[in-house]
Design a protein around this motif. Structure first.
Motif, PDB file in Angstrom:
ATOM      1  N   TYR A   3       0.828  -1.204   0.000  1.00 47.48           N
ATOM      2  CA  TYR A   3       0.000   0.000   0.000  1.00 47.48           C
ATOM      3  C   TYR A   3       0.864   1.256   0.000  1.00 47.48           C
ATOM      4  O   TYR A   3       1.995   1.252   0.484  1.00 47.48           O
ATOM      5  CB  TYR A   3      -0.920   0.013   1.222  1.00 47.48           C
ATOM      6  CG  TYR A   3      -1.957  -1.089   1.205  1.00 47.48           C
ATOM      7  CD1 TYR A   3      -3.189  -0.902   0.596  1.00 47.48           C
ATOM      8  CD2 TYR A   3      -1.686  -2.332   1.790  1.00 47.48           C
ATOM      9  CE1 TYR A   3      -4.135  -1.917   0.578  1.00 47.48           C
ATOM     10  CE2 TYR A   3      -2.617  -3.354   1.775  1.00 47.48           C
ATOM     11  CZ  TYR A   3      -3.843  -3.138   1.166  1.00 47.48           C
ATOM     12  OH  TYR A   3      -4.776  -4.137   1.134  1.00 47.48           O
ATOM     13  N   GLU A   4       0.295   2.334  -0.539  1.00 48.00           N
ATOM     14  CA  GLU A   4       0.969   3.631  -0.493  1.00 48.00           C
ATOM     15  C   GLU A   4       0.693   4.278   0.858  1.00 48.00           C
ATOM     16  O   GLU A   4      -0.452   4.339   1.316  1.00 48.00           O
ATOM     17  CB  GLU A   4       0.467   4.538  -1.617  1.00 48.00           C
ATOM     18  CG  GLU A   4       1.194   5.876  -1.651  1.00 48.00           C
ATOM     19  CD  GLU A   4       0.679   6.813  -2.731  1.00 48.00           C
ATOM     20  OE1 GLU A   4       1.378   7.796  -3.038  1.00 48.00           O
ATOM     21  OE2 GLU A   4      -0.424   6.568  -3.261  1.00 48.00           O
ATOM     22  N   LEU A 199      -3.321   4.561   4.682  1.00 49.89           N
ATOM     23  CA  LEU A 199      -2.823   3.741   3.581  1.00 49.89           C
ATOM     24  C   LEU A 199      -3.873   3.692   2.478  1.00 49.89           C
ATOM     25  O   LEU A 199      -5.070   3.799   2.733  1.00 49.89           O
ATOM     26  CB  LEU A 199      -2.533   2.315   4.058  1.00 49.89           C
ATOM     27  CG  LEU A 199      -1.135   1.998   4.606  1.00 49.89           C
ATOM     28  CD1 LEU A 199      -0.769   2.903   5.765  1.00 49.89           C
ATOM     29  CD2 LEU A 199      -1.056   0.523   5.019  1.00 49.89           C
ATOM     30  N   ARG A 200      -3.394   3.532   1.237  1.00 44.80           N
ATOM     31  CA  ARG A 200      -4.321   3.348   0.121  1.00 44.80           C
ATOM     32  C   ARG A 200      -3.656   2.476  -0.940  1.00 44.80           C
ATOM     33  O   ARG A 200      -2.422   2.467  -1.060  1.00 44.80           O
ATOM     34  CB  ARG A 200      -4.729   4.694  -0.480  1.00 44.80           C
ATOM     35  CG  ARG A 200      -3.600   5.456  -1.178  1.00 44.80           C
ATOM     36  CD  ARG A 200      -4.073   6.806  -1.672  1.00 44.80           C
ATOM     37  NE  ARG A 200      -2.997   7.568  -2.298  1.00 44.80           N
ATOM     38  CZ  ARG A 200      -3.072   8.858  -2.643  1.00 44.80           C
ATOM     39  NH1 ARG A 200      -4.201   9.523  -2.405  1.00 44.80           N
ATOM     40  NH2 ARG A 200      -2.050   9.469  -3.204  1.00 44.80           N
ATOM     41  N   PRO A 201      -4.469   1.764  -1.729  1.00 46.96           N
ATOM     42  CA  PRO A 201      -3.898   0.946  -2.799  1.00 46.96           C
ATOM     43  C   PRO A 201      -3.208   1.831  -3.837  1.00 46.96           C
ATOM     44  O   PRO A 201      -3.640   2.971  -4.058  1.00 46.96           O
ATOM     45  CB  PRO A 201      -5.126   0.248  -3.402  1.00 46.96           C
ATOM     46  CG  PRO A 201      -6.173   0.318  -2.351  1.00 46.96           C
ATOM     47  CD  PRO A 201      -5.927   1.599  -1.614  1.00 46.96           C
ATOM     48  N   ILE A 230       2.176   1.365  10.170  1.00 45.14           N
ATOM     49  CA  ILE A 230       2.112   0.934   8.766  1.00 45.14           C
ATOM     50  C   ILE A 230       1.884  -0.577   8.697  1.00 45.14           C
ATOM     51  O   ILE A 230       1.030  -1.067   7.936  1.00 45.14           O
ATOM     52  CB  ILE A 230       3.398   1.322   8.013  1.00 45.14           C
ATOM     53  CG1 ILE A 230       3.485   2.849   7.845  1.00 45.14           C
ATOM     54  CG2 ILE A 230       3.448   0.653   6.639  1.00 45.14           C
ATOM     55  CD1 ILE A 230       4.809   3.335   7.298  1.00 45.14           C
ATOM     56  N   LYS A 231       2.616  -1.323   9.502  1.00 41.99           N
ATOM     57  CA  LYS A 231       2.458  -2.780   9.512  1.00 41.99           C
ATOM     58  C   LYS A 231       1.062  -3.166  10.007  1.00 41.99           C
ATOM     59  O   LYS A 231       0.428  -4.078   9.462  1.00 41.99           O
ATOM     60  CB  LYS A 231       3.531  -3.413  10.399  1.00 41.99           C
ATOM     61  CG  LYS A 231       4.940  -3.292   9.852  1.00 41.99           C
ATOM     62  CD  LYS A 231       5.959  -3.869  10.832  1.00 41.99           C
ATOM     63  CE  LYS A 231       7.378  -3.673  10.314  1.00 41.99           C
ATOM     64  NZ  LYS A 231       8.391  -4.153  11.292  1.00 41.99           N
ATOM     65  N   LEU A 237      -5.872  -4.280   6.269  1.00 44.32           N
ATOM     66  CA  LEU A 237      -6.379  -4.142   4.900  1.00 44.32           C
ATOM     67  C   LEU A 237      -6.142  -5.408   4.091  1.00 44.32           C
ATOM     68  O   LEU A 237      -6.983  -5.813   3.281  1.00 44.32           O
ATOM     69  CB  LEU A 237      -5.725  -2.937   4.221  1.00 44.32           C
ATOM     70  CG  LEU A 237      -6.066  -1.558   4.833  1.00 44.32           C
ATOM     71  CD1 LEU A 237      -5.230  -0.461   4.179  1.00 44.32           C
ATOM     72  CD2 LEU A 237      -7.551  -1.245   4.693  1.00 44.32           C
ATOM     73  N   SER A 238      -4.993  -6.046   4.279  1.00 42.03           N
ATOM     74  CA  SER A 238      -4.680  -7.263   3.522  1.00 42.03           C
ATOM     75  C   SER A 238      -5.625  -8.404   3.877  1.00 42.03           C
ATOM     76  O   SER A 238      -5.853  -9.300   3.057  1.00 42.03           O
ATOM     77  CB  SER A 238      -3.233  -7.685   3.793  1.00 42.03           C
ATOM     78  OG  SER A 238      -2.334  -6.696   3.353  1.00 42.03           O
TER      79      SER A 238
END
Length: 476
Positions: A3-4, A199-201, A230-231, A237-238
């Protein structure tokens, strides 16, 4: 999926005014609880606030240093929420009309420079401090900090990693300290940062759900908290989950973020103009007068140190990170025109002693004049470079002049040719195999002989003279 990462940062910088934002109470840190309070900062009925002019000047100077536009017309608002450390039940801040807008600063992002936009910088008052003592039935509140002037600096979400955030915060902190508007002390809370992370795709334009991070009091913990978050969000999301909008704090002992509260929106605070404070007008003449007081800032000074003094970028970066250290360096160079030599000593011997003492260069007992005196003793052959380095800790600790230490310890360098030749002859006679090696072409053996002479002389022999005499003898 990778992710960004999108990060913006809110920084609360406590301004170095002697009095609070809207009253005459002091702002000194660490005094007995509730000894710096009055009816105004305690929110007593009928108490009227008065704007601190110095705080406004500091805000304008900061805005100019951050390349912001300064609003000629701005006003204060009431930010309404209930919390025990907020005596009035609202915080006086700025909302629709902040004092500074649309600025930017540059940071190092890998081998390139990156511009981080500043959305706004506005004045507000601080809250008090809740004290939660273990083993007691309740909490207490210290209102000494309530009403202390803050400048909240809000970036755009232009950062993409923890390293970029740390670089941004260090650059911003350096600017504030150069301006002398904030002491930058993170442990005491005078420089507080709150990263906002989502985070975004890849390829998605809409921002993801934002999480705010609080309770971070060092650059290391900033990096650790962001990397952990971030992790955490990536995992959610994953696995097909949804990130909740909330405020999380950094738990140092566990090394993880934890929920603090759900994240509020601006409308939750019910902002409205403060009726006790008239709109503030800042005349263009006042802005231009303050512009003239903005000093040469760290990035500009760093570039000048590279071009004017021929220093490596690393040296220039270290020396200009602190205004006081940069001033010290330039004072030395003004007395002794060998910038790289001065840089080596300041970054090496001086900073080592300061770090050991936990002191700033402003408290250094070795001023520019004394450091330069030591360097000149090396130049004129009175002492060797090794001796100069060996006696520096005593120079720092004793307050004595370099010449006095050298005299008391009998460290004057031996440059007398006759005395040196006598030592050299004895050493060459003791090491015939090494003499043969040198004369057969192994010139590196010269270093062995220099070491032997230095040892025999107790480190007092003039190394340059020793080299010269050895080469003459070995050539014969």
């Amino acid at each position: 999926m990778v992710y960004e990462v999108i990060i913006g940062v809110e920084v609360h910088a406590q301004l170095r005014t002697r009095s609070k934002m809207f009253c005459a109470c002091g702002t000194a840190f660490g005094l007995a609880a509730n000894t710096q309070t009055c009816p105004v900062c305690l929110g007593m009925p009928g108490a009227l606030p008065v704007i601190n002019r110095t705080a406004v000047e500091m805000a304008v100077r900061t805005g100019l240093a951050l390349n912001c536009a300064i609003r000629s017309h701005n006003r204060f608002a009431r930010k309404n929420y209930f919390y025990p450390d907020l005596p009035k039940g609202y915080q006086i801040s700025q909302y629709e009309a902040p004092i500074c807008e649309n600025g930017w600063i540059e940071i190092a992002a890998g081998d390139a420079k990156k511009r981080i936009r500043i959305r706004r910088a506005h004045l507000e008052e601080d809250a008090g401090k809740n004290i939660h003592d273990t083993g007691t039935n309740g909490s207490r509140v210290d209102f000494n900090r309530a009403g202390t002037p803050l400048l909240e600096i809000v970036s755009e979400p232009d950062m993409r990693s923890a390293d970029e955030v740390v670089a941004y915060l260090k650059a911003l902190r350096d600017i504030l300290m150069y301006l002398e508007v904030c002491d930058g002390n993170m442990e005491e809370g005078s420089f507080r940062c709150e990263p906002n992370l989502s985070l975004r795709p890849p390829g998605q334009k809409a921002l993801g759900t934002k999480v705010e991070l609080k309770n971070i009091n060092s650059f290391k913990f900033v990096k650790d908290a962001i990397d952990y978050e971030i992790k955490r969000q990536t995992k959610i999301l994953s696995e097909g989950g949804t990130v909740r909008q909330e405020t999380r704090f950094w738990d140092i002992e566990r090394g993880e973020t934890a929920v603090m509260r759900t994240k509020e929106e601006a409308h939750d605070y019910r902002y409205f103009p403060d009726p006790d404070l008239v709109p503030l007008k800042i005349e263009p003449e006042w802005i231009e007068a303050l512009r003239k007081t903005v000093p040469e800032l760290p990035a500009v000074r760093m570039r000048r140190f590279v071009t004017e003094y021929g220093l490596p970028e690393y040296d220039a970066g270290v020396l200009t990170a602190s205004k006081a250290l940069a001033d010290y360096f330039e004072a030395c160079v003004g007395l002794y025109d060998r910038p790289k030599t001065v840089s080596n000593w300041v970054m090496g011997e001086l900073l080592r002693e300061l770090n050991n003492a936990g002191a700033d260069v402003t408290a250094s007992p070795v001023g520019p004049e004394r450091l330069v005196s030591l360097l000149r003793l090396v130049d004129d052959g009175t002492i060797s470079l090794k001796v100069a380095r060996d006696i520096f800790p005593e120079l720092y600790a004793s307050g004595k002049e370099p010449e006095q230490i050298v005299k008391e310890k009998g460290l004057t360098q031996v440059s007398d040719e006759g005395a040196l030749l006598a030592m050299i002859d004895a050493i060459l006679e003791q090491h015939p195999a090494q003499v043969a090696q040198y004369r057969s072409g192994k010139e590196q053996v010269l270093g062995f002989f220099v070491g032997q002479v230095m040892k025999a002389s107790g480190g007092k022999a003039n190394p340059g003279k020793v080299n010269e005499l050895l080469k003459r003898k070995l050539a014969g």
